[in-house]
Design a protein around this motif. Structure first.
Motif, PDB file in Angstrom:
ATOM      1  N   LYS A 143       0.826  -1.209   0.094  1.00  0.00           N
ATOM      2  CA  LYS A 143       0.091   0.043  -0.155  1.00  0.00           C
ATOM      3  C   LYS A 143       0.879   1.268  -0.161  1.00  0.00           C
ATOM      4  O   LYS A 143       0.415   2.123  -0.762  1.00  0.00           O
ATOM      5  CB  LYS A 143      -0.912  -0.042   1.240  1.00  0.00           C
ATOM      6  CG  LYS A 143      -2.120  -0.830   0.971  1.00  0.00           C
ATOM      7  CD  LYS A 143      -3.142  -0.842   2.268  1.00  0.00           C
ATOM      8  CE  LYS A 143      -4.050  -1.978   2.029  1.00  0.00           C
ATOM      9  NZ  LYS A 143      -5.067  -1.943   3.111  1.00  0.00           N
ATOM     10  N   CYS A 144       2.013   1.208   0.781  1.00  0.00           N
ATOM     11  CA  CYS A 144       2.804   2.478   0.722  1.00  0.00           C
ATOM     12  C   CYS A 144       3.385   2.468  -0.686  1.00  0.00           C
ATOM     13  O   CYS A 144       3.579   3.759  -1.126  1.00  0.00           O
ATOM     14  CB  CYS A 144       3.911   2.202   1.902  1.00  0.00           C
ATOM     15  SG  CYS A 144       5.079   3.462   2.086  1.00  0.00           S
ATOM     16  N   ASN A 199      -6.018   0.262  -9.363  1.00  0.00           N
ATOM     17  CA  ASN A 199      -6.931   0.667  -8.241  1.00  0.00           C
ATOM     18  C   ASN A 199      -6.496   0.347  -6.836  1.00  0.00           C
ATOM     19  O   ASN A 199      -5.943  -0.991  -6.880  1.00  0.00           O
ATOM     20  CB  ASN A 199      -8.261   0.440  -8.432  1.00  0.00           C
ATOM     21  CG  ASN A 199      -9.197   1.222  -7.507  1.00  0.00           C
ATOM     22  OD1 ASN A 199      -8.885   1.794  -6.775  1.00  0.00           O
ATOM     23  ND2 ASN A 199     -10.576   0.918  -7.712  1.00  0.00           N
ATOM     24  N   LEU A 200      -6.225   1.041  -5.955  1.00  0.00           N
ATOM     25  CA  LEU A 200      -5.807   0.493  -4.537  1.00  0.00           C
ATOM     26  C   LEU A 200      -6.581  -0.534  -4.088  1.00  0.00           C
ATOM     27  O   LEU A 200      -5.922  -1.290  -3.340  1.00  0.00           O
ATOM     28  CB  LEU A 200      -5.477   1.790  -3.807  1.00  0.00           C
ATOM     29  CG  LEU A 200      -4.771   1.277  -2.394  1.00  0.00           C
ATOM     30  CD1 LEU A 200      -3.511   0.740  -2.405  1.00  0.00           C
ATOM     31  CD2 LEU A 200      -4.924   2.606  -1.430  1.00  0.00           C
ATOM     32  N   LYS A 201      -7.727  -0.787  -4.113  1.00  0.00           N
ATOM     33  CA  LYS A 201      -8.591  -1.376  -3.963  1.00  0.00           C
ATOM     34  C   LYS A 201      -8.647  -2.903  -4.207  1.00  0.00           C
ATOM     35  O   LYS A 201      -8.730  -3.906  -3.548  1.00  0.00           O
ATOM     36  CB  LYS A 201     -10.097  -1.197  -4.059  1.00  0.00           C
ATOM     37  CG  LYS A 201     -10.613   0.109  -3.438  1.00  0.00           C
ATOM     38  CD  LYS A 201     -12.098   0.527  -3.712  1.00  0.00           C
ATOM     39  CE  LYS A 201     -12.458   1.922  -2.958  1.00  0.00           C
ATOM     40  NZ  LYS A 201     -13.689   2.199  -3.365  1.00  0.00           N
ATOM     41  N   TRP A 231       1.924   1.693  -3.377  1.00  0.00           N
ATOM     42  CA  TRP A 231       1.159   1.995  -4.277  1.00  0.00           C
ATOM     43  C   TRP A 231       1.063   3.616  -4.198  1.00  0.00           C
ATOM     44  O   TRP A 231       0.862   4.390  -5.319  1.00  0.00           O
ATOM     45  CB  TRP A 231      -0.100   1.374  -4.132  1.00  0.00           C
ATOM     46  CG  TRP A 231      -1.066   2.058  -4.728  1.00  0.00           C
ATOM     47  CD1 TRP A 231      -2.322   2.632  -4.357  1.00  0.00           C
ATOM     48  CD2 TRP A 231      -1.338   1.929  -6.348  1.00  0.00           C
ATOM     49  NE1 TRP A 231      -3.198   3.132  -5.281  1.00  0.00           N
ATOM     50  CE2 TRP A 231      -2.489   2.624  -6.624  1.00  0.00           C
ATOM     51  CE3 TRP A 231      -0.700   1.465  -7.400  1.00  0.00           C
ATOM     52  CZ2 TRP A 231      -2.951   2.889  -8.081  1.00  0.00           C
ATOM     53  CZ3 TRP A 231      -1.183   1.767  -8.636  1.00  0.00           C
ATOM     54  CH2 TRP A 231      -2.174   2.218  -8.842  1.00  0.00           C
ATOM     55  N   TRP A 232       0.718   4.257  -3.115  1.00  0.00           N
ATOM     56  CA  TRP A 232       0.627   5.648  -3.002  1.00  0.00           C
ATOM     57  C   TRP A 232       1.766   6.322  -3.432  1.00  0.00           C
ATOM     58  O   TRP A 232       1.567   7.448  -4.008  1.00  0.00           O
ATOM     59  CB  TRP A 232       0.504   5.909  -1.398  1.00  0.00           C
ATOM     60  CG  TRP A 232      -1.119   5.626  -1.169  1.00  0.00           C
ATOM     61  CD1 TRP A 232      -1.629   4.468  -0.169  1.00  0.00           C
ATOM     62  CD2 TRP A 232      -2.417   6.113  -1.709  1.00  0.00           C
ATOM     63  NE1 TRP A 232      -2.806   4.557  -0.223  1.00  0.00           N
ATOM     64  CE2 TRP A 232      -3.321   5.516  -0.997  1.00  0.00           C
ATOM     65  CE3 TRP A 232      -2.181   7.187  -2.475  1.00  0.00           C
ATOM     66  CZ2 TRP A 232      -4.603   5.889  -1.340  1.00  0.00           C
ATOM     67  CZ3 TRP A 232      -3.610   7.592  -2.632  1.00  0.00           C
ATOM     68  CH2 TRP A 232      -4.851   6.838  -2.098  1.00  0.00           C
ATOM     69  N   ILE A 233       3.093   6.028  -3.155  1.00  0.00           N
ATOM     70  CA  ILE A 233       4.196   6.725  -3.680  1.00  0.00           C
ATOM     71  C   ILE A 233       4.254   6.783  -5.067  1.00  0.00           C
ATOM     72  O   ILE A 233       4.496   7.617  -5.759  1.00  0.00           O
ATOM     73  CB  ILE A 233       5.580   6.212  -2.938  1.00  0.00           C
ATOM     74  CG1 ILE A 233       5.732   6.256  -1.559  1.00  0.00           C
ATOM     75  CG2 ILE A 233       6.748   6.894  -3.726  1.00  0.00           C
ATOM     76  CD1 ILE A 233       6.685   5.686  -0.876  1.00  0.00           C
ATOM     77  N   ARG A 271       1.875   6.311  -7.351  1.00  0.00           N
ATOM     78  CA  ARG A 271       0.630   6.939  -7.718  1.00  0.00           C
ATOM     79  C   ARG A 271       0.941   8.548  -7.618  1.00  0.00           C
ATOM     80  O   ARG A 271       0.490   9.296  -8.569  1.00  0.00           O
ATOM     81  CB  ARG A 271      -0.766   6.809  -6.713  1.00  0.00           C
ATOM     82  CG  ARG A 271      -1.853   7.554  -7.118  1.00  0.00           C
ATOM     83  CD  ARG A 271      -2.427   6.702  -8.423  1.00  0.00           C
ATOM     84  NE  ARG A 271      -3.911   7.752  -8.746  1.00  0.00           N
ATOM     85  CZ  ARG A 271      -4.604   7.013  -9.510  1.00  0.00           C
ATOM     86  NH1 ARG A 271      -4.599   5.653  -9.796  1.00  0.00           N
ATOM     87  NH2 ARG A 271      -5.781   7.836  -9.595  1.00  0.00           N
ATOM     88  N   LEU A 272       1.510   9.009  -6.538  1.00  0.00           N
ATOM     89  CA  LEU A 272       1.990  10.340  -6.312  1.00  0.00           C
ATOM     90  C   LEU A 272       2.840  10.893  -7.398  1.00  0.00           C
ATOM     91  O   LEU A 272       3.011  11.998  -8.006  1.00  0.00           O
ATOM     92  CB  LEU A 272       2.357  10.655  -4.985  1.00  0.00           C
ATOM     93  CG  LEU A 272       1.274  10.707  -3.813  1.00  0.00           C
ATOM     94  CD1 LEU A 272       1.912  10.960  -2.616  1.00  0.00           C
ATOM     95  CD2 LEU A 272       0.222  11.647  -4.167  1.00  0.00           C
TER      96      LEU A 272
END
Length: 88
Positions: free
Chosen positions: A23-24, A84-86, A26-28, A30-31
């Protein structure tokens, strides 16, 4: 208490930490991918102009360079649009 029970607890902690790392990441990603998409779009436009300018020059492979940059733009757009993160 058997010897297996502490191993099961350690396995659950490792599984939770792997999910947190995914998850971490993925967010990095994505940003980073959102500004990267703009940068690659501008670069792709400049490569298009370069390709049109050097169209009749046989020693410069501007068409292949444009095709590679456009493929990179499509790949970045697909990653941003359909991942998608989900689902992670």
């Amino acid at each position: 208490m058997t010897y297996i029970e502490p191993l099961l607890v350690i396995g659950k902690i490792k599984a939770l930490s792997i999910v947190a790392l995914v998850k971490c990441f993925w967010w990095i990603a994505r940003l980073v991918l959102l500004p990267l998409q703009w940068i690659v779009s501008i670069d792709c436009f400049l490569q298009l102009i370069r390709m049109i300018h050097y169209w009749s020059t046989p020693s410069i492979y501007a068409g292949w360079t444009f095709l590679f940059h456009f493929a990179l733009l499509v790949a970045v757009t697909q990653i941003i649009s359909f991942c998608n993160l989900k689902k992670v």
